[in-house]
Write a protein that holds these residues in place. Structure first.
Motif, short mmCIF file in Angstrom:
data_model
loop_
_atom_site.label_atom_id
_atom_site.label_comp_id
_atom_site.label_asym_id
_atom_site.label_seq_id
_atom_site.Cartn_x
_atom_site.Cartn_y
_atom_site.Cartn_z
N UNK A 12 0.84 -1.19 0.00
CA UNK A 12 0.00 0.00 0.00
C UNK A 12 0.88 1.26 0.00
N UNK A 13 0.67 2.10 -0.98
CA UNK A 13 1.29 3.43 -1.03
C UNK A 13 2.81 3.34 -1.28
N UNK A 14 3.24 2.39 -2.10
CA UNK A 14 4.66 2.25 -2.42
C UNK A 14 4.97 3.01 -3.71
N UNK A 15 5.85 3.97 -3.59
CA UNK A 15 6.22 4.88 -4.67
C UNK A 15 6.96 4.13 -5.78
N UNK A 16 6.37 4.14 -6.99
CA UNK A 16 6.95 3.39 -8.10
C UNK A 16 8.23 3.96 -8.64
N UNK A 17 8.55 5.22 -8.33
CA UNK A 17 9.82 5.78 -8.80
C UNK A 17 11.00 5.12 -8.09
N UNK A 18 10.76 4.40 -7.00
CA UNK A 18 11.80 3.65 -6.31
C UNK A 18 12.05 2.30 -6.98
N UNK A 19 11.30 2.01 -8.07
CA UNK A 19 11.43 0.74 -8.78
C UNK A 19 11.62 1.00 -10.28
N UNK A 20 12.69 1.70 -10.65
CA UNK A 20 12.90 1.95 -12.08
C UNK A 20 13.24 0.67 -12.85
N UNK A 21 13.86 -0.29 -12.17
CA UNK A 21 14.17 -1.60 -12.75
C UNK A 21 14.34 -2.57 -11.59
N UNK A 22 13.23 -2.91 -10.94
CA UNK A 22 13.32 -3.54 -9.64
C UNK A 22 13.65 -2.46 -8.61
N UNK A 23 13.85 -2.82 -7.34
CA UNK A 23 14.11 -1.81 -6.31
C UNK A 23 15.45 -1.11 -6.54
N UNK A 24 15.49 0.20 -6.23
CA UNK A 24 16.75 0.94 -6.35
C UNK A 24 17.80 0.30 -5.45
N UNK A 25 19.07 0.48 -5.83
CA UNK A 25 20.14 -0.29 -5.19
C UNK A 25 20.36 0.06 -3.73
#
Length: 502
Positions: A12-25
């Protein structure tokens, strides 16, 4: 065709910009990272509506809020709208939900054969906005900035208690499915409420981000008068004038949010480990209902079409879909047709009323040409807002506000509105025509107002006298658990053991 088991992991409410190609490193999420490595990853996935109940009803049905009539967090999800749970169950699946889905109304199952927990939010009409009273704050349930100023560490909270229960029940269900007592394929939806605010986290996860370099937004807070009219309405709805948000508040709120992503990762790891330990295979889908602005430009939570609020993570691990990145814009309303496609189930009977498209072809190298549509008609709006994401472009419209046109490739933070730029007049004209073909905003507004007015009458009536709530009451059949006298003890122990005889 052998129908695959399906595991849906929803947050719930997870910002998709943190997943540009899977989770950011820099996120501490080893389990989501290993899931991403085997998944088709959708970098530009969007919610159908940046709010819990409308976004979830659309995710489950493959339809926009203007069709589901779930306009806000207190609008009834009608029982006659087929969901992926209905489609799969009709085809022979065991369908089960552990966790949140924010169903409003007396139907608290919507195709699920079994539900393991109650919901975290109320199921009645009490959270209904009112377009007849623009600017009114309904203080007892509207968001305010206390989630930001109150961010910090706690051993437990309302939301932790809920998600601990969601994970516990999901793990128990997976173990039971592994015993093989039911030969049907299964679809288990596990739906958490984190990382939704309040931004309160357990210390073990909080400590992971002590030296995090991402505790301040990339776009600092802007002056109120520099925001677009809808963003100003969000500020007003969130009661911003009664809070003094400091840089330390922002750092702590974002730290708590990131910490709760790591908390979720542990829960997801437990579930994936049990799936593996019980030797079960399943298609796995990971998605959020909407995002969170996380202080970018001074905005928090959701309720708008900016990327932080509207973009969501979406990953699918399925044998027929290749692992790798898909950049074409997609929507969480594509989930229902995707699941049906993977299970070999036709949606032909309801296809004329379904907006979503299967994602399976995109996992096989094909491209998506059609634009993604979004709608919003809940708190902080005074009339419906609509948006299109088409290639690099995002176009938004509301009868109360100036149009917006953003080039997301050149301007990922959406700081330059190109709607008035003659150089982009052709693009604006094309997207305006697309919006005209899709939406009658006058009719949309009238339908929302009618729904709100009806619900205010019903809610006040049902709160007079004896009140029977619609909240889901999970039942445990105690007489069918463990050992009872209508059972053979030898059989009970043998069937309950997994693996047997090892």
């Amino acid at each position: 065709m052998t129908k695959p088991n399906i595991l849906i992991l929803m947050v719930d409410q997870l910002n998709g910009t943190l997943f540009p190609d899977g989770p950011v490193d820099w996120l501490h999420v080893p389990n989501l990272r290993r899931l991403a490595a085997r998944s088709t990853r959708f970098a530009n996935a969007y919610t159908a509506s940046p709010l819990c109940a409308p976004g979830r009803a659309s995710f489950m049905s493959g339809q926009l809020p203007s069709s589901t009539r779930v306009y806000d967090n207190a609008a009834e999800f009608s029982s006659d709208i087929p969901t992926y749970a209905h489609h799969l169950r009709r085809s022979g699946y065991d369908t089960c939900l552990s966790g949140k889905m924010h169903f409003v109304g007396p139907d608290q199952l919507h195709g699920f054969e079994e539900r393991l927990t109650t919901d975290i939010y109320p199921a009645d009409f009490g959270w209904t906005p009112d377009y007849r009273k623009p600017g009114e704050r309904i203080d007892w349930w509207y968001h305010n900035m206390g989630s930001v100023t109150g961010a910090g560490v706690a051993e437990t909270s309302n939301q932790m208690e809920y998600d601990d229960e969601v994970a516990f029940n999901a793990v128990a269900k997976l173990r039971d499915l592994g015993r093989g007592k039911d030969s049907r394929p299964w679809c288990l939806t596990v739906s958490f409420t984190h990382p939704h605010d309040p931004y309160v986290a357990r210390k073990k996860y909080w400590d992971l981000y002590e030296n995090c370099e991402h505790l301040l937004p990339e776009v600092p807070a802007m002056a109120y008068e520099d925001h677009d009219p809808h963003a100003q309405r969000i500020f007003d709805a969130n009661d911003w004038r009664n809070f003094d948000i400091t840089e330390e508040n922002i750092r702590r709120a974002r730290r708590g949010y990131f910490a709760n992503i790591s908390y979720l990762d542990d829960k997801i790891g437990e579930i994936l480990d049990v799936l593996e330990a019980t030797r079960q295979e399943a298609v796995i889908l990971f998605v959020s209902d909407h995002g969170d602005m996380l202080g970018e430009r001074g905005l928090w939570f959701k309720m708008c079409f900016y990327e932080g609020s509207a973009r969501v993570p979406l990953m699918v691990s399925a044998p027929s879909m290749a692992s790798g990145l898909v950049s074409d814009p997609v929507s969480n309303i594509d989930v229902t047709p995707t699941l049906c496609d993977l299970a070999g189930i036709s949606m032909e009977e309801v296809a004329p009323w379904t907006t979503g498209e299967s994602l399976v072809p995109l996992g096989q190298g094909k491209r998506r040409e059609s634009p993604v549509a979004m709608e919003y008609a809940a708190e902080a709006s005074y009339a419906p807002l609509v948006a299109l994401r088409d290639g690099r472009w995002k176009y938004t419209r509301c009868v109360l506000d100036p149009e917006q046109l953003f080039d997301l490739e050149a301007d990922p933070h959406e700081l330059t509105n190109l709607a008035g730029d003659p150089a982009h007049a052709d693009t604006l004209t094309r997207l305006r025509a697309e919006a005209d073909a899709r939406w009658d905003l006058g009719r949309f507004d009238a339908e929302v107002r009618q729904s709100q007015a009806r619900r205010w009458v019903v809610y006040e009536a049902l709160r007079n006298g004896n009140y029977y709530p619609w909240d889901f009451q999970p039942l445990q059949k105690a007489s069918e658990r463990f050992m009872r006298n209508h059972m053979d003890l030898n059989t009970v122990e043998d069937v309950a053991r997994f693996p047997r005889g090892e």
